[in-house]
Write a protein that holds these residues in place. Structure first.
Motif, PDB file in Angstrom:
ATOM      1  N   VAL A 118     -17.731  16.097  15.823  1.00 30.13           N
ATOM      2  CA  VAL A 118     -18.163  17.330  16.476  1.00 30.13           C
ATOM      3  C   VAL A 118     -17.967  18.234  15.252  1.00 30.13           C
ATOM      4  CG1 VAL A 118     -17.680  19.275  18.063  1.00 30.13           C
ATOM      5  CG2 VAL A 118     -17.868  16.977  18.799  1.00 30.13           C
ATOM      6  N   THR A 119     -18.865  18.714  14.551  1.00 32.67           N
ATOM      7  CA  THR A 119     -18.589  19.603  13.496  1.00 32.67           C
ATOM      8  C   THR A 119     -18.154  21.108  13.595  1.00 32.67           C
ATOM      9  OG1 THR A 119     -19.909  20.413  11.311  1.00 32.67           O
ATOM     10  CG2 THR A 119     -21.219  20.328  13.458  1.00 32.67           C
ATOM     11  N   ARG A 120     -17.759  21.822  12.655  1.00 37.04           N
ATOM     12  CA  ARG A 120     -17.144  23.009  12.730  1.00 37.04           C
ATOM     13  C   ARG A 120     -18.105  23.954  11.858  1.00 37.04           C
ATOM     14  NH1 ARG A 120     -12.289  20.157  12.547  1.00 37.04           N
ATOM     15  NH2 ARG A 120     -12.258  20.611  10.428  1.00 37.04           N
ATOM     16  N   HIS A 121     -18.993  23.218  11.174  1.00 34.75           N
ATOM     17  CA  HIS A 121     -20.049  23.714   9.975  1.00 34.75           C
ATOM     18  C   HIS A 121     -20.884  24.451  10.714  1.00 34.75           C
ATOM     19  CE1 HIS A 121     -23.034  24.376   6.831  1.00 34.75           C
ATOM     20  NE2 HIS A 121     -21.899  23.975   6.108  1.00 34.75           N
ATOM     21  N   PRO A 122     -21.008  25.982  10.678  1.00 36.74           N
ATOM     22  CA  PRO A 122     -22.022  26.869  11.535  1.00 36.74           C
ATOM     23  C   PRO A 122     -23.410  26.262  11.451  1.00 36.74           C
ATOM     24  CG  PRO A 122     -20.456  28.229  10.203  1.00 36.74           C
ATOM     25  CD  PRO A 122     -20.227  26.839   9.795  1.00 36.74           C
ATOM     26  N   LEU A 123     -23.929  25.800  10.231  1.00 33.95           N
ATOM     27  CA  LEU A 123     -25.119  25.356   9.829  1.00 33.95           C
ATOM     28  C   LEU A 123     -25.521  24.145  10.768  1.00 33.95           C
ATOM     29  CD1 LEU A 123     -27.873  26.135   8.611  1.00 33.95           C
ATOM     30  CD2 LEU A 123     -27.062  24.740   6.763  1.00 33.95           C
ATOM     31  N   CYS A 124     -24.489  23.257  10.634  1.00 31.13           N
ATOM     32  CA  CYS A 124     -24.577  21.786  11.423  1.00 31.13           C
ATOM     33  C   CYS A 124     -24.600  22.017  12.889  1.00 31.13           C
ATOM     34  CB  CYS A 124     -23.625  20.993  10.759  1.00 31.13           C
ATOM     35  SG  CYS A 124     -23.738  20.601   9.098  1.00 31.13           S
ATOM     36  N   GLN A 125     -23.628  23.047  13.271  1.00 32.49           N
ATOM     37  CA  GLN A 125     -23.635  23.239  14.873  1.00 32.49           C
ATOM     38  C   GLN A 125     -25.022  23.898  15.325  1.00 32.49           C
ATOM     39  OE1 GLN A 125     -20.370  26.002  14.828  1.00 32.49           O
ATOM     40  NE2 GLN A 125     -19.201  24.596  15.746  1.00 32.49           N
ATOM     41  N   ALA A 126     -25.646  24.756  14.484  1.00 33.55           N
ATOM     42  CA  ALA A 126     -26.842  25.472  15.014  1.00 33.55           C
ATOM     43  C   ALA A 126     -27.944  24.394  14.908  1.00 33.55           C
ATOM     44  CB  ALA A 126     -27.215  26.618  13.777  1.00 33.55           C
ATOM     45  N   LEU A 127     -27.945  23.491  14.036  1.00 34.04           N
ATOM     46  CA  LEU A 127     -29.018  22.494  13.734  1.00 34.04           C
ATOM     47  C   LEU A 127     -29.025  21.463  14.928  1.00 34.04           C
ATOM     48  CD1 LEU A 127     -31.385  20.882  12.381  1.00 34.04           C
ATOM     49  CD2 LEU A 127     -29.516  19.920  11.130  1.00 34.04           C
TER      50      LEU A 127
END
Length: 189
Positions: A118-127
């Motif tokens: 589970v990512t904390r990277h905002p761009l990956c979360q949005a994707l």
């Protein structure tokens, strides 16, 4: 972060295309994990054997809850804490979890488990949110070469064979640590 770029990138995934995008530490290649043809394209680009398996990337626990529900409560809490947004600069952790019957064999490779982060990277979360679930996430490089740290490096590796979601890498200097949830063994430190 532009919503239309995220929407366009999610549409690429839904159309069975391969997408290059920045993650916490390196650029990744992603696709719809349920689309075997898209997955085979990633393996071809990377020259990676199917037996190795790949990581699934999710935006939040709700996208992978079915993979941790059968684990003991204390282990579930440990895994969820490791993915907590309370530690945004901490190195990302990928967990090897018991593979649910909904996970295709090609994702697991020759393993009884599936690698999930589970990512904390905002761009990956949005994707992942725009896509509506988890996606394949494997480093953007052919086997044996250094993982790309810039879009330019990805373009040098793959040119127009992938679509791109422009953005910045996260703050981690290293790819995610991989831990086997059942044994506690660190697979990649």
């Amino acid at each position: 972060m532009l919503t239309h770029q995220i929407t366009a990138a999610a549409l690429c995934l839904k159309e069975g295309k391969t997408l290059a995008y920045p993650t916490e530490a390196v650029w990744g290649l992603g696709c719809d994990p349920l689309n075997e043809a898209a997955f085979q394209h990633i393996l071809q680009l990377k020259q990676r054997p199917i037996e190795k398996g790949v990581i699934l990337l999710a935006s939040d626990i709700s996208q992978i809850h079915h993979l941790i529900d059968a684990l003991p409560q204390a282990l579930q809490e440990k895994i969820m804490t490791s993915w907590s947004v309370e530690h945004p600069n901490k190195r990302a952790i990928t967990w090897l979890l018991p593979a649910h019957e909904t996970i295709p064999q090609w994702i697991k490779g020759n393993h009884p488990s599936v690698a999930v982060r589970v990512t904390r990277h905002p761009l990956c979360q949005a994707l992942c949110q725009a896509f509506g679930g988890f996606i394949v996430s494997t480093s953007a490089n052919p086997a044996g070469l250094i993982p790309a740290k810039t879009q330019y490096e990805v373009e040098n590796y793959f040119n127009d064979q992938v679509d791109y979601l422009a953005g910045e890498l996260g703050s981690s200097n290293e790819p995610s640590m991989i831990i086997d949830a059942r044994t506690g063994q660190v697979i990649r430190n």
